[in-house]
Motif scaffolding. Structure first.
Motif, mmCIF file in Angstrom:
data_model
loop_
_atom_site.group_PDB
_atom_site.id
_atom_site.type_symbol
_atom_site.label_atom_id
_atom_site.label_comp_id
_atom_site.label_asym_id
_atom_site.label_seq_id
_atom_site.Cartn_x
_atom_site.Cartn_y
_atom_site.Cartn_z
ATOM 1 N N ILE A 18 0.858 -1.176 0.000
ATOM 2 C CA ILE A 18 0.000 0.000 0.000
ATOM 3 C C ILE A 18 0.896 1.227 0.000
ATOM 4 O O ILE A 18 1.975 1.215 0.603
ATOM 5 N N PRO A 19 0.516 2.311 -0.683
ATOM 6 C CA PRO A 19 1.334 3.532 -0.657
ATOM 7 C C PRO A 19 1.525 4.057 0.765
ATOM 8 O O PRO A 19 0.612 3.953 1.600
ATOM 9 N N LEU A 20 2.692 4.625 1.034
ATOM 10 C CA LEU A 20 3.006 5.091 2.378
ATOM 11 C C LEU A 20 2.007 6.144 2.853
ATOM 12 O O LEU A 20 1.547 6.095 4.006
ATOM 13 N N ASP A 21 1.641 7.089 1.994
ATOM 14 C CA ASP A 21 0.715 8.128 2.419
ATOM 15 C C ASP A 21 -0.656 7.548 2.766
ATOM 16 O O ASP A 21 -1.338 8.001 3.687
ATOM 17 N N GLN A 22 -1.045 6.492 2.063
ATOM 18 C CA GLN A 22 -2.317 5.839 2.350
ATOM 19 C C GLN A 22 -2.248 5.077 3.674
ATOM 20 O O GLN A 22 -3.210 5.098 4.458
ATOM 21 N N ALA A 23 -1.119 4.436 3.920
ATOM 22 C CA ALA A 23 -0.943 3.726 5.190
ATOM 23 C C ALA A 23 -0.986 4.707 6.359
ATOM 24 O O ALA A 23 -1.638 4.457 7.383
ATOM 25 N N ARG A 24 -0.289 5.834 6.216
ATOM 26 C CA ARG A 24 -0.293 6.836 7.285
ATOM 27 C C ARG A 24 -1.723 7.357 7.516
ATOM 28 O O ARG A 24 -2.144 7.580 8.648
ATOM 29 N N ARG A 25 -2.444 7.542 6.430
ATOM 30 C CA ARG A 25 -3.815 8.036 6.556
ATOM 31 C C ARG A 25 -4.695 7.043 7.285
ATOM 32 O O ARG A 25 -5.519 7.420 8.132
ATOM 33 N N LEU A 26 -4.516 5.775 6.991
ATOM 34 C CA LEU A 26 -5.300 4.748 7.678
ATOM 35 C C LEU A 26 -4.960 4.693 9.162
ATOM 36 O O LEU A 26 -5.849 4.560 10.011
ATOM 37 N N MET A 52 -6.971 -4.204 4.895
ATOM 38 C CA MET A 52 -7.551 -3.080 4.175
ATOM 39 C C MET A 52 -7.309 -3.202 2.675
ATOM 40 O O MET A 52 -8.193 -2.898 1.862
ATOM 41 N N VAL A 53 -6.110 -3.661 2.295
ATOM 42 C CA VAL A 53 -5.805 -3.865 0.877
ATOM 43 C C VAL A 53 -6.751 -4.901 0.284
ATOM 44 O O VAL A 53 -7.286 -4.730 -0.824
ATOM 45 N N ASP A 54 -6.982 -5.985 1.029
ATOM 46 C CA ASP A 54 -7.888 -7.038 0.546
ATOM 47 C C ASP A 54 -9.313 -6.511 0.395
ATOM 48 O O ASP A 54 -10.006 -6.813 -0.584
ATOM 49 N N ILE A 55 -9.754 -5.723 1.386
ATOM 50 C CA ILE A 55 -11.112 -5.180 1.336
ATOM 51 C C ILE A 55 -11.276 -4.267 0.126
ATOM 52 O O ILE A 55 -12.257 -4.367 -0.627
ATOM 53 N N LEU A 56 -10.305 -3.378 -0.079
ATOM 54 C CA LEU A 56 -10.378 -2.468 -1.223
ATOM 55 C C LEU A 56 -10.266 -3.224 -2.543
ATOM 56 O O LEU A 56 -10.867 -2.836 -3.546
ATOM 57 N N GLY A 57 -9.501 -4.329 -2.518
ATOM 58 C CA GLY A 57 -9.325 -5.119 -3.726
ATOM 59 C C GLY A 57 -10.590 -5.801 -4.195
ATOM 60 O O GLY A 57 -10.714 -6.161 -5.371
ATOM 61 N N GLU A 58 -11.556 -5.975 -3.285
ATOM 62 C CA GLU A 58 -12.834 -6.575 -3.667
ATOM 63 C C GLU A 58 -13.620 -5.679 -4.615
ATOM 64 O O GLU A 58 -14.478 -6.137 -5.362
ATOM 65 N N GLY A 59 -13.336 -4.378 -4.547
ATOM 66 C CA GLY A 59 -14.022 -3.442 -5.435
ATOM 67 C C GLY A 59 -15.427 -3.083 -5.016
ATOM 68 O O GLY A 59 -16.137 -2.381 -5.740
ATOM 69 N N VAL A 60 -15.854 -3.545 -3.849
ATOM 70 C CA VAL A 60 -17.218 -3.255 -3.389
ATOM 71 C C VAL A 60 -17.305 -1.845 -2.818
ATOM 72 O O VAL A 60 -18.307 -1.146 -2.999
ATOM 73 N N ILE A 61 -16.263 -1.407 -2.116
ATOM 74 C CA ILE A 61 -16.235 -0.059 -1.547
ATOM 75 C C ILE A 61 -14.954 0.631 -1.979
ATOM 76 O O ILE A 61 -13.957 -0.025 -2.301
ATOM 77 N N ASP A 62 -14.990 1.966 -1.971
ATOM 78 C CA ASP A 62 -13.780 2.711 -2.327
ATOM 79 C C ASP A 62 -13.059 3.167 -1.062
ATOM 80 O O ASP A 62 -13.498 2.883 0.060
ATOM 81 N N LEU A 63 -11.966 3.890 -1.235
ATOM 82 C CA LEU A 63 -11.143 4.287 -0.099
ATOM 83 C C LEU A 63 -11.902 5.190 0.864
ATOM 84 O O LEU A 63 -11.758 5.055 2.087
ATOM 85 N N ASP A 64 -12.709 6.111 0.341
ATOM 86 C CA ASP A 64 -13.440 7.028 1.223
ATOM 87 C C ASP A 64 -14.391 6.275 2.150
ATOM 88 O O ASP A 64 -14.490 6.579 3.345
ATOM 89 N N VAL A 65 -15.099 5.291 1.602
ATOM 90 C CA VAL A 65 -16.003 4.489 2.431
ATOM 91 C C VAL A 65 -15.202 3.694 3.452
ATOM 92 O O VAL A 65 -15.568 3.611 4.630
ATOM 93 N N ALA A 66 -14.094 3.107 3.006
ATOM 94 C CA ALA A 66 -13.242 2.334 3.919
ATOM 95 C C ALA A 66 -12.730 3.210 5.054
ATOM 96 O O ALA A 66 -12.682 2.779 6.215
#
Length: 306
Positions: A18-26, A52-66
């Motif tokens: 996962i990108p570092l900035d995304q990890a920090r945000r999470l 979180m990567v697996d959840i986003l990889g499902e494509g059911v929800i986007d990052l904002d929802v996550a």
């Protein structure tokens, strides 16, 4: 797997893919402090990011929802952890723990696994109930986030002055009793405790009569108890928005405002609620119109059992 912090945030991000900035945000969204380039993370943090990567990889929800769901998890777990530690440490027999070579952390570690099981059980039960409520709303309305509810707000009379007069221990006991008794009454009458603010609780119910019974019950177990302070309760009914485990909308604000004009140990409602209460069971008495902040001039209604 080591529990010692040996990884930096960059290490966690790389291993989780996962990108570092995304990890920090999470991490921030979960409520965790920033650690810069310090080795402050473990393999458990890597596994959480991989989830979180697996959840986003499902494509059911986007990052904002996550992120919104993650924020709810973080806020809830932080409060739960503080609650558990404060309660357990306060009441555990420290002498017994020390005799066995442990301390407060040892006691919590010993009980933690069982509390974790209770946590998962409660979460699943509440999740089932939330899904059932959402499906019920969908059957009636195209917008599952908006529904008509009766909203109740109950607060302790003169809490600020009271907190200046009694000890911190006594205030803590009052708040604990207030929250636990209100929670019991709300659950008994099929409502939901939305949030507790120390000297006040916000609850909702699908049925106005059940909301009235809850308000009456809170007065009975708090205001009628000579060892407890008086309370005021306001009820308002109408369309509210369900979002992030909270409720928003005019009925929420109006219920809170009504407590400011309510007499001690009395229930004040708006006309929408009064009109929905059965006239053969509930006696309604319109009160003089008065200005209510944010609503202009409002005519509250005092209600009680006939």
């Amino acid at each position: 797997m080591s529990d010692e912090p040996e990884l930096t945030a960059a290490d966690v991000a790389e291993r989780a893919g996962i990108p570092l900035d995304q990890a920090r945000r999470l991490f921030r969204t979960l409520g965790f402090a920033e650690h810069g380039d310090e080795r402050a993370y473990t393999e458990a943090d890597v596994e959480a990011m991989r989830l979180m990567v697996d959840i986003l990889g499902e494509g059911v929800i986007d990052l904002d929802v996550a992120l919104n769901v993650t924020r709810g998890v973080g806020i809830t777990m932080a409060r739960l952890a503080d609650w558990e530690v404060g309660e357990l440490v306060q009441h555990v027999d420290e002498a017994t723990a020390l005799r066995e070579g442990g301390d407060a952390a040892w006691v919590l570690a010993r009980l933690g696994e069982r509390f974790e099981g209770l946590l998962v059980y409660a979460w699943r039960r509440h999740l089932d109930a939330a899904i059932a409520r959402m499906e019920s709303v969908r059957a009636l309305d195209d917008d599952p986030h908006t529904t008509d509810l009766s909203v109740g707000f109950a607060d302790i009379v003169g809490f600020t002055a009271l907190s200046n007069e009694v000890s911190r221990e006594r205030i803590g006991e009052l708040v604990e009793v207030f929250e636990s008794r209100c929670g019991d009454v709300i659950a008994r009458d099929g409502g939901r405790l939305i949030k507790s603010m120390g000297d006040a609780v916000l609850f909702v119910n699908d049925d106005p009569m059940a909301a009235f019974a809850t308000a009456e019950g809170i007065i009975n177990v708090i205001g009628r108890d000579p060892r407890m302070p008086d309370v005021r309760v306001g009820l308002a009914t109408g369309g509210v928005v369900l979002r992030l485990g909270d409720v928003f909308g005019p009925p929420v604000n109006l219920a809170a405002r009504l407590t400011q004009v309510a007499r001690r140990n009395r229930i004040i409602v708006d006309h929408a609620t009064a009109d929905l209460l059965p006239a053969d069971k509930i006696e309604s008495r319109p009160l003089p119109a008065r200005p209510v902040r944010g609503f202009g001039v409002v005519e509250p209604v005092a209600v009680r059992r006939a």
